[in-house]
Design a protein around this motif. Structure first.
Motif, PDB file in Angstrom:
ATOM      1  N   SER A   1      31.199  37.230  35.934  1.00 55.53           N
ATOM      2  CA  SER A   1      32.119  38.269  35.471  1.00 55.53           C
ATOM      3  C   SER A   1      33.506  38.053  36.039  1.00 55.53           C
ATOM      4  CB  SER A   1      31.603  39.654  35.877  1.00 55.53           C
ATOM      5  OG  SER A   1      31.568  39.783  37.266  1.00 55.53           O
TER       6      SER A   1
ATOM      7  N   ILE B   1      37.317  40.456  36.127  1.00 54.03           N
ATOM      8  CA  ILE B   1      38.001  41.704  35.791  1.00 54.03           C
ATOM      9  C   ILE B   1      39.494  41.417  35.872  1.00 54.03           C
ATOM     10  CG2 ILE B   1      38.388  44.113  36.420  1.00 54.03           C
ATOM     11  CD1 ILE B   1      35.556  44.092  37.665  1.00 54.03           C
TER      12      ILE B   1
ATOM     13  N   LEU C   1      36.845  43.913  31.712  1.00 52.22           N
ATOM     14  CA  LEU C   1      35.790  43.122  32.331  1.00 52.22           C
ATOM     15  C   LEU C   1      35.208  42.187  31.286  1.00 52.22           C
ATOM     16  CD1 LEU C   1      33.090  44.061  34.805  1.00 52.22           C
ATOM     17  CD2 LEU C   1      32.393  43.031  32.650  1.00 52.22           C
TER      18      LEU C   1
ATOM     19  N   GLN D   1      30.140  47.411  37.890  1.00 53.24           N
ATOM     20  CA  GLN D   1      31.320  46.709  38.397  1.00 53.24           C
ATOM     21  C   GLN D   1      32.599  47.490  38.116  1.00 53.24           C
ATOM     22  OE1 GLN D   1      31.125  42.667  36.922  1.00 53.24           O
ATOM     23  NE2 GLN D   1      29.746  42.071  38.564  1.00 53.24           N
ATOM     24  N   LEU D   2      32.698  48.087  36.948  1.00 49.36           N
ATOM     25  CA  LEU D   2      33.908  48.857  36.636  1.00 49.36           C
ATOM     26  C   LEU D   2      33.975  50.138  37.469  1.00 49.36           C
ATOM     27  CD1 LEU D   2      34.144  48.288  32.793  1.00 49.36           C
ATOM     28  CD2 LEU D   2      35.718  47.437  34.545  1.00 49.36           C
TER      29      LEU D   2
END
Length: 170
Positions: free
Chosen positions: A4, A6, A46, A110-111
């Motif tokens: 990932s 971001i 993301l 994650q966000l």
């Protein structure tokens, strides 16, 4: 292996933004009208990619205008004040080929980790799997389901700020 990243939309290439938009549109839950600009206006995007670079999941943190938030909260008949929820979690989409692998949970986690001191809201289809696990991150349904205008009902979810106890915020 899925990795990932971001990024701020300003740090993305035009192709990266186009790929993000394509996956969101393929999910079929967002009005594509004006989506390009809304993506560019997001706070954070993301991206989940396979090791070969294939984009398999996306999500975003947005800071929508109070007028939009007020409209959503009113439609949902939520009792919370929209001016207290300045961050929206949205556009969580996973490619059909990668669904059922927990990637939506990963995107949301994650966000949300970036919003420790902020109240967050999200909307999703009333029948969506996407928010079933959201309670793990503190989201709770608010108000009542309301028509999306696209043939299905939406549910408003709220998540109150999680302040680190005794930890310094950097």
């Amino acid at each position: 292996m899925v990795t990932s990243s971001i990024l701020s939309p300003a740090d993305c290439t035009p192709q990266t933004l186009a790929d993000f938009e394509k996956l969101v549109i393929e999910a079929g839950t967002v009005d594509p009208q004006g989506l390009t600009q809304r993506i560019r206006d997001a706070s954070r995007l993301l991206f989940l990619r396979e090791s070969n670079g294939e984009l398999v999941g996306v999500g975003a943190l947005k800071h929508p205008l109070l007028s939009y938030r007020a409209k959503v909260f009113a439609k949902a008949r939520a009792t919370s004040a929209p001016d207290e929820y300045c961050v929206e979690l949205g556009w969580v989409a996973v490619a059909k080929s990668h669904q059922g692998r927990g990637l939506s949970r990963r995107i949301v986690g994650q966000l949300i980790s970036l919003t420790e001191n902020e109240n967050v809201f999200a909307t999703t289809r009333a029948d969506a799997r996407a928010m079933r696990f959201a309670v793990e991150y503190g989201f709770k349904p608010a108000g009542k389901p309301y028509p999306s205008g696209r043939g299905y009902d939406l549910v408003l979810y709220l998540c109150n700020a999680r302040r680190a106890s005794g930890a310094s915020v950097t």
